[in-house]
Design a protein around this motif. Structure first.
Motif, short mmCIF file in Angstrom:
data_model
loop_
_atom_site.label_atom_id
_atom_site.label_comp_id
_atom_site.label_asym_id
_atom_site.label_seq_id
_atom_site.Cartn_x
_atom_site.Cartn_y
_atom_site.Cartn_z
N SER A 6 3.46 1.46 21.57
CA SER A 6 2.74 1.24 20.79
C SER A 6 1.29 1.89 20.22
CB SER A 6 2.90 -0.52 20.50
OG SER A 6 2.24 -0.80 21.17
N TYR A 7 1.44 0.84 18.60
CA TYR A 7 0.15 1.72 18.51
C TYR A 7 -0.57 0.47 17.63
CZ TYR A 7 1.15 6.85 19.77
OH TYR A 7 1.13 7.43 20.30
N SER A 8 -1.90 0.01 17.86
CA SER A 8 -2.46 -0.60 16.84
C SER A 8 -3.25 0.20 15.52
CB SER A 8 -4.09 -1.60 17.19
OG SER A 8 -4.98 -0.05 17.73
N GLU A 9 -2.60 -0.74 14.43
CA GLU A 9 -3.49 0.02 13.47
C GLU A 9 -4.61 -0.14 13.44
OE1 GLU A 9 -1.13 0.50 10.79
OE2 GLU A 9 0.58 0.16 11.81
N GLY A 12 -7.12 5.14 12.80
CA GLY A 12 -6.64 6.60 12.40
C GLY A 12 -7.44 7.59 13.77
N TRP A 13 -6.53 8.27 14.62
CA TRP A 13 -7.33 8.79 16.00
C TRP A 13 -8.83 8.86 15.83
CZ3 TRP A 13 -8.37 12.96 18.33
CH2 TRP A 13 -8.88 12.78 19.69
N TRP A 16 -11.37 6.67 15.13
CA TRP A 16 -11.93 6.41 16.81
C TRP A 16 -12.34 6.91 17.68
CZ3 TRP A 16 -8.71 7.22 21.33
CH2 TRP A 16 -9.07 6.65 22.11
N SER A 59 -2.52 10.85 13.71
CA SER A 59 -1.89 9.46 13.50
C SER A 59 -3.03 8.71 13.23
CB SER A 59 -1.49 9.39 15.55
OG SER A 59 -0.99 7.91 15.26
N SER A 60 -2.24 8.34 12.39
CA SER A 60 -3.00 7.22 11.66
C SER A 60 -3.06 5.80 12.60
CB SER A 60 -2.56 6.88 10.06
OG SER A 60 -0.84 5.90 10.32
N GLU A 61 -2.95 5.55 13.13
CA GLU A 61 -3.35 4.56 14.31
C GLU A 61 -3.57 5.09 15.59
OE1 GLU A 61 0.78 3.79 14.30
OE2 GLU A 61 1.45 2.88 12.67
N THR A 62 -4.49 3.71 16.38
CA THR A 62 -5.23 4.69 17.27
C THR A 62 -4.33 3.95 18.29
OG1 THR A 62 -5.98 2.53 16.78
CG2 THR A 62 -7.11 4.63 15.94
N ASP A 64 -3.46 1.90 21.87
CA ASP A 64 -3.78 0.32 22.74
C ASP A 64 -4.09 0.34 24.37
OD1 ASP A 64 -1.24 -0.38 23.40
OD2 ASP A 64 -1.00 -0.70 21.99
#
Length: 240
Positions: A6-9, A12-13, A16, A59-62, A64
């Motif tokens: 899973s990724y945290s909102e 973006g990578w 981050w 990716s737009s997520e980072t 976790d």
């Protein structure tokens, strides 16, 4: 990466990654630049998980904490780090990349020259090789034109993330704006007021001996450096 990771909102990578500690030298590369295959030419063959690494970068997520404990994820993450770095080296010599790096330079984000007579002139990041895992990032002073180890050593920032040509291209583009003060000061060692014979600065001056010019590591130097790195790795492994 595991399918159930899973990724945290977040933002973006890329944002981050660039906001991490010791990554202050890096700028955020436009996603459009990364999506253009022309800008990625020749990079795919350098990586085992190229497609996964590229997807991670865009990716737009980072990640976790759970992702960062996943061995498979960490393999892809390491490749994403190096892939982003090589893309970064290409981006920072574009018009937009140069403008972003100029803002960092003017704000002193890369640090100041350790040479006293340069009066804390701002420095630029530089690589001593275009190849990964050859040398960590160094800094170049436009005033004395020497290369130094940065004050913050940035242990996980490879010199290849900037390349050998960046400082020269930067200076050529902004020579009028950054106003480099001529380097006309020179330290002269003395003993009780008398100059030391053939001594100039921190080196002996011999007009008959030509200095060795270095702008990047030669193939021979790379082999010697690789041998030292391999030996150090073996010693570290034995100590463990």
């Amino acid at each position: 990466m595991s399918g159930d990771s899973s990724y945290s909102e977040g933002a973006g990578w890329i944002q981050w990654f660039c906001s991490m500690e010791d990554h202050q030298f890096l700028c955020e590369v436009d996603s459009d630049f990364i999506r253009d295959n022309f800008n990625l030419y020749g990079l795919k063959s350098k990586f085992n998980f190229y497609n996964e690494a590229l997807d991670l970068i865009l990716s737009s997520e980072t990640p976790d904490d759970e992702d960062l404990e996943d061995e498979r994820f960490l393999e892809v993450y390491q490749e994403a780090t190096d892939l982003y770095g090589l893309i970064h080296a290409r981006f920072i010599i574009t018009a937009k990349g140069l403008a972003l790096m100029k803002d960092k330079f003017m704000a002193g984000k890369f640090g100041a020259c350790p040479r006293v007579l340069c009066e804390r002139s701002n420095v630029l990041p530089v690589g001593m090789s275009e190849e990964l895992r050859t040398s960590r990032v160094k800094v170049f002073c436009p005033r004395c034109e020497e290369v130094y180890i940065p004050k913050k050593k940035c242990p996980d920032v490879d010199g290849a993330y900037f390349g050998c040509s960046f400082p020269s291209i930067f200076i050529m583009n902004f020579i009028q704006e950054i106003q480099i003060t001529p380097n006309n000061q020179q330290y002269v060692p003395r003993i009780f007021g008398f100059r030391v014979y053939k001594k100039k600065g921190s080196r002996y001056q011999d007009i008959q001996q030509k200095p060795v010019e270095i702008t990047h590591y030669s193939e021979e130097q790379l082999k010697k450096l690789k041998g030292k790195n391999d030996q150090q790795s073996k010693e570290d492994y034995v100590q463990k």
